[in-house]
Design a protein around this motif. Sequence first.
Motif, PDB file in Angstrom:
ATOM      1  N   GLN A 109       0.811  -1.212   0.000  1.00  0.00           N
ATOM      2  CA  GLN A 109       0.000   0.000   0.000  1.00  0.00           C
ATOM      3  C   GLN A 109       0.850   1.270   0.000  1.00  0.00           C
ATOM      4  OE1 GLN A 109      -2.572   0.665   3.378  1.00  0.00           O
ATOM      5  NE2 GLN A 109      -3.859   2.089   2.247  1.00  0.00           N
ATOM      6  N   ALA A 113       0.748   3.839  -3.073  1.00  0.00           N
ATOM      7  CA  ALA A 113       0.186   5.151  -2.731  1.00  0.00           C
ATOM      8  C   ALA A 113       1.057   6.298  -3.214  1.00  0.00           C
ATOM      9  CB  ALA A 113      -0.018   5.253  -1.225  1.00  0.00           C
ATOM     10  N   TYR A 116      -0.746   6.135  -6.874  1.00  0.00           N
ATOM     11  CA  TYR A 116      -2.174   5.903  -7.054  1.00  0.00           C
ATOM     12  C   TYR A 116      -2.946   6.202  -5.774  1.00  0.00           C
ATOM     13  CZ  TYR A 116      -0.313   3.117 -10.940  1.00  0.00           C
ATOM     14  OH  TYR A 116       0.356   2.696 -12.066  1.00  0.00           O
ATOM     15  N   ASN A 117      -4.249   6.437  -5.947  1.00  0.00           N
ATOM     16  CA  ASN A 117      -5.143   6.523  -4.794  1.00  0.00           C
ATOM     17  C   ASN A 117      -5.503   5.084  -4.417  1.00  0.00           C
ATOM     18  OD1 ASN A 117      -7.252   6.824  -2.975  1.00  0.00           O
ATOM     19  ND2 ASN A 117      -8.133   8.579  -4.033  1.00  0.00           N
ATOM     20  N   THR A 118      -4.857   4.573  -3.393  1.00  0.00           N
ATOM     21  CA  THR A 118      -5.057   3.173  -3.006  1.00  0.00           C
ATOM     22  C   THR A 118      -5.824   3.077  -1.699  1.00  0.00           C
ATOM     23  OG1 THR A 118      -3.009   3.027  -1.725  1.00  0.00           O
ATOM     24  CG2 THR A 118      -2.861   2.554  -4.069  1.00  0.00           C
ATOM     25  N   LYS A 119      -6.486   1.953  -1.531  1.00  0.00           N
ATOM     26  CA  LYS A 119      -7.156   1.665  -0.269  1.00  0.00           C
ATOM     27  C   LYS A 119      -6.963   0.183   0.009  1.00  0.00           C
ATOM     28  CE  LYS A 119     -10.823   3.972   2.085  1.00  0.00           C
ATOM     29  NZ  LYS A 119     -12.026   4.834   1.927  1.00  0.00           N
ATOM     30  N   ASN A 141     -13.251   6.962  -6.225  1.00  0.00           N
ATOM     31  CA  ASN A 141     -11.936   7.615  -6.233  1.00  0.00           C
ATOM     32  C   ASN A 141     -10.791   6.634  -6.035  1.00  0.00           C
ATOM     33  OD1 ASN A 141     -12.995  10.243  -6.555  1.00  0.00           O
ATOM     34  ND2 ASN A 141     -13.443  10.361  -4.362  1.00  0.00           N
ATOM     35  N   THR A 142     -11.097   5.399  -5.642  1.00  0.00           N
ATOM     36  CA  THR A 142     -10.061   4.401  -5.401  1.00  0.00           C
ATOM     37  C   THR A 142      -9.536   3.885  -6.733  1.00  0.00           C
ATOM     38  OG1 THR A 142     -11.255   3.729  -3.392  1.00  0.00           O
ATOM     39  CG2 THR A 142      -9.486   2.281  -4.167  1.00  0.00           C
ATOM     40  N   GLU A 143      -8.230   3.983  -6.928  1.00  0.00           N
ATOM     41  CA  GLU A 143      -7.634   3.545  -8.200  1.00  0.00           C
ATOM     42  C   GLU A 143      -7.135   2.110  -8.140  1.00  0.00           C
ATOM     43  OE1 GLU A 143      -5.682   7.222 -10.390  1.00  0.00           O
ATOM     44  OE2 GLU A 143      -4.975   7.124  -8.301  1.00  0.00           O
TER      45      GLU A 143
END
Length: 427
Positions: A109, A113, A116-119, A141-143
């Motif tokens: 992560q 991050a 990218y917009n990671t979760k 919004n999560t990429e």
Amino acid sequence: MDISFIHSLFLKCNSVSIDTRKIGEGSLFVAIKGDNFDANTFAAEALSKGARYAIIDNESYYIDDRTVIVEDSLVALQALAKFHRAYLKLPIIALTGSNGKTTTKELIQVVLAKKYNTKATVGNLNNHIGVPLTLLSFTSNTEIGIVEMGANHKKEIEFLCGLADPDYGYITNFGKAHLEGFGGVEGVIEGKSEMYQNLRANNKLVFVNLDDPIQVLKSDQIKIYSFGLNNAAADVAILDVKANPFVTVRYDYTTIFSHLIGLYNANNLNAAITIGKYFKVDDVQIKEALEAYVPENNRSQMLKKETNQIILDAYNANPSSMAVAIDNFLQLEGNGKVMVLGDMFELGHDSLEEHNAIIARLSKANNCLCYFIGPDFYANSIEAENKMFFKSFENFSDYFKNLKVENSTILIKGSRGMALERTLNLF
């Protein structure tokens, strides 16, 4: 159950909660029954605390049109998560394994991050409830989504992959964990490999450590992107790894100086490097991310207590992780070494044998003082000048409070149920 209707309600909410103690304003409350309670009884409380809607599976607790009645709340949560995953269509990386999956997830992560917009899965919410909650935390919004999957029996990873529909997968290793539920090591391999089966069937990609022959064998006929130590066949060639005590990894023209302890963490770093490279994260950013990562939550933490250096690895333990932690500790430089080792849980009929094997592993560790805590270690007690056995933590604590340990390097490791972080109060 009209899952598309439930999903339309979910999209009006800010979050999902299954615990009224953590209700957020505008959240969706899902009443999941526990072993000792009926969560339907908390629906009214959830709504009064700010939940926008409540999903229940007992019509006796219907309140008004903010209440959605389903046949089974858990099944509804899982179906909602699967529907939401398909709705978002974002790339998902799934990972499982016997050891190191939570640390590896966190490393992946922080690397991704950077670009990218990671979760990712929060903590270790990696079971049949945690994975749906993770999927529902992803937004438009999560990429890239990162989903950790845990299992203690066969068909569990298969089920979780069915919910998450991963595009990429990584299995950290196949070790002696949850032997009771899996029915032995072969069962562990079969159970974890369910992820490979899912990725193979859907023509997806798996990240593989070429130094692990089981990974290589089980990932046959799947698209792979690999790493390996001095392996010319690898997509990412790891040139060197060291640990004394912190892990250093060298690849290409980059050297990572991590805050992770023990060679057993090297492949966790290697996996994060490899996945970062696959997703085109710059080497400078990979280095920044991994060198800034500091473990917490009792996972391989290096602590200073007066004159002692303590390696706290008390989050969990199984025979595989215990063995590599011991081997790494013994190869560290210096004298004055002390081990505090607690029982390993969920080993079933193999428990006494596996605890005995750990004691035997330390048969030649004459320069290390070893304290073994718990009924299974105690049942394997032997007479040895540098080894002491205690049936419970309380017995150990009573003994230890009369000792003075100074200028020592100390390893603390045991299963979560042993809560060996309590040992810190004794130093």
